[in-house]
Design a protein around this motif. Structure first.
Motif, PDB file in Angstrom:
ATOM      1  N   THR A 171      -2.673   4.457   2.320  1.00 44.95           N
ATOM      2  CA  THR A 171      -2.337   4.549   0.883  1.00 44.95           C
ATOM      3  C   THR A 171      -2.956   3.516   0.554  1.00 44.95           C
ATOM      4  N   SER A 172      -3.116   3.998  -1.069  1.00 45.93           N
ATOM      5  CA  SER A 172      -4.179   3.113  -1.660  1.00 45.93           C
ATOM      6  C   SER A 172      -3.793   1.487  -1.816  1.00 45.93           C
ATOM      7  N   ARG A 173      -2.762   0.936  -1.347  1.00 49.29           N
ATOM      8  CA  ARG A 173      -2.568  -0.532  -0.750  1.00 49.29           C
ATOM      9  C   ARG A 173      -3.156  -1.394   0.731  1.00 49.29           C
ATOM     10  N   LEU A 174      -3.795   0.037   0.641  1.00 52.78           N
ATOM     11  CA  LEU A 174      -4.811  -0.779   1.792  1.00 52.78           C
ATOM     12  C   LEU A 174      -5.611  -1.762   1.017  1.00 52.78           C
ATOM     13  N   TRP A 175      -5.748  -1.678   0.042  1.00 51.46           N
ATOM     14  CA  TRP A 175      -6.782  -2.885  -1.218  1.00 51.46           C
ATOM     15  C   TRP A 175      -6.006  -4.333  -0.893  1.00 51.46           C
ATOM     16  N   ALA A 176      -5.316  -4.000  -0.431  1.00 49.32           N
ATOM     17  CA  ALA A 176      -4.911  -5.743  -0.994  1.00 49.32           C
ATOM     18  C   ALA A 176      -5.306  -6.792  -0.561  1.00 49.32           C
ATOM     19  N   TRP A 177      -5.610  -6.697   0.446  1.00 47.51           N
ATOM     20  CA  TRP A 177      -6.446  -7.741   0.673  1.00 47.51           C
ATOM     21  C   TRP A 177      -7.858  -8.039  -0.175  1.00 47.51           C
ATOM     22  N   THR A 180       3.021  -6.546   1.512  1.00 43.21           N
ATOM     23  CA  THR A 180       2.514  -4.843  -0.427  1.00 43.21           C
ATOM     24  C   THR A 180       2.255  -3.198   0.662  1.00 43.21           C
ATOM     25  N   CYS A 181       0.996  -3.583   1.773  1.00 40.92           N
ATOM     26  CA  CYS A 181       0.795  -2.332   2.128  1.00 40.92           C
ATOM     27  C   CYS A 181       1.251  -1.801   2.566  1.00 40.92           C
ATOM     28  N   LEU A 182       2.155  -2.077   3.556  1.00 39.32           N
ATOM     29  CA  LEU A 182       3.056  -1.288   3.755  1.00 39.32           C
ATOM     30  C   LEU A 182       4.151  -0.907   3.233  1.00 39.32           C
ATOM     31  N   ALA A 183       4.723  -1.635   2.737  1.00 40.76           N
ATOM     32  CA  ALA A 183       5.629  -1.004   2.054  1.00 40.76           C
ATOM     33  C   ALA A 183       6.228   0.443   0.853  1.00 40.76           C
ATOM     34  N   HIS A 184       4.246   0.047  -0.060  1.00 37.85           N
ATOM     35  CA  HIS A 184       3.496   1.779  -0.253  1.00 37.85           C
ATOM     36  C   HIS A 184       4.010   2.672  -0.030  1.00 37.85           C
ATOM     37  N   ASP A 185       4.233   2.340   1.767  1.00 40.33           N
ATOM     38  CA  ASP A 185       4.415   3.823   2.558  1.00 40.33           C
ATOM     39  C   ASP A 185       6.118   4.231   2.831  1.00 40.33           C
TER      40      ASP A 185
END
Length: 295
Positions: A41-47, A183-188
């Motif tokens: 998702t869009s939260r891939l860009w957390a890093w 952060t990334c996986l929680a949005h899943d």
């Protein structure tokens, strides 16, 4: 990085009734459109957000992922590119530098081929050019992505359990204790850190993979490329020692055929996920992005 670091949220209504959800973290650079991978998702860009706090980053959940509703008809690279243009239109952005990972790289290439006036540059992360080794039919595709689709029938009790499954099946080099991964996986998940079902449409995933692997869409887009492009490619696919998505020879052929438009860099010691989903991979991808932004 938390979801709050995406300071702006917008919901873009599409003509077929779908809704595409996008976020923006304003910054001091030229605007960058980040396009995530096939099951992310869009939260891939957390890093990336943490590594480059000055970058003006826009990112949407692709149709059928996260908060964005799936297409009723077949999902395609062209359809995703049209959605990305709608997001740019909603934000009043005439042109952007595009950062695409995996499927996002293929969408980025399609976007640049169909609307080159909207794209200043491409930074592709282990995706975009056609892959030489690929499934030959939809049944093989479904088997190749079974680790992703198998998660869809589970109501995950919490984020930790889901994270362990993702690391075990898909990202063996990921750090399950990494806060950016949380952060990334929680949005899943429907309930975020409290678990729930995965917000991913399995049919859409396989449709997208079919357009990448079973058609000439990517090759056609690459032939029409007219903007400067960087490709950062991983040494491995899934875990240390696994065959890569792109070999050195395959990448060299893409560069040679591009007439100087494409440059490439190997990221050693990383697999496909780690090109973005690790501190070192994010640092390398941000360095490549900054070269594009300086152009």
């Amino acid at each position: 990085m938390s979801a709050d670091d995406f300071a702006e949220h917008l919901e873009v209504q599409r003509p077929d009734g779908r809704r595409v959800h996008a976020w923006r973290r304003p910054g001091s650079t030229r605007s960058v459109l980040g396009i995530h991978g096939i099951s992310s998702t869009s939260r891939l860009w957390a890093w990336t957000l943490a590594t480059a706090p000055d970058v003006d980053l826009v990112a949407a959940d692709l149709s059928g992922r996260g908060l964005s509703t799936p297409r009723w008809d077949a999902s395609t690279l062209a359809g995703h590119a049209a959605d990305q243009l709608a997001v740019l239109d909603a934000l009043g952005l005439e042109s952007v530098d595009v950062l695409g990972m995996s499927l996002g790289g293929f969408i980025a290439l399609q976007l640049a081929a169909t609307a080159p006036e909207r794209v200043r540059s491409l930074t592709l992360l282990d995706g975009g050019p056609p892959m030489a080794r690929r499934p030959s039919d939809r049944e093989q595709l479904e088997a190749a992505f079974a680790d992703r689709t198998a998660r869809l029938g589970t109501d995950w009790p919490d984020l930790a359990t889901y994270t362990d499954a993702v690391v075990a099946d898909t990202g063996p080099l990921l750090d399950p204790a990494d806060p950016h991964l949380a952060t990334c996986l929680a949005h899943d998940l429907e309930r975020g850190r409290d678990g729930g079902r995965v917000r991913l449409d399995g049919r859409v995933l396989v449709d997208d993979a079919a357009d990448v692997f079973l058609t000439d869409t990517a090759a056609d887009a690459l032939r029409r490329l007219s903007v400067p492009t960087q490709l950062l490619y991983a040494e491995w696919s899934t875990g240390a020692g696994s065959p890569p998505a792109y070999t050195d020879d395959e990448v060299a052929a893409v560069v040679a055929a591009s007439g100087g438009l494409v440059t490439a860099e190997l990221l050693p010691g990383h697999d496909h996920a780690g090109v973005v989903m690790s501190d070192s991979g994010a640092a390398a991808s941000v360095r490549a992005l900054r070269r594009s932004l300086a152009g």
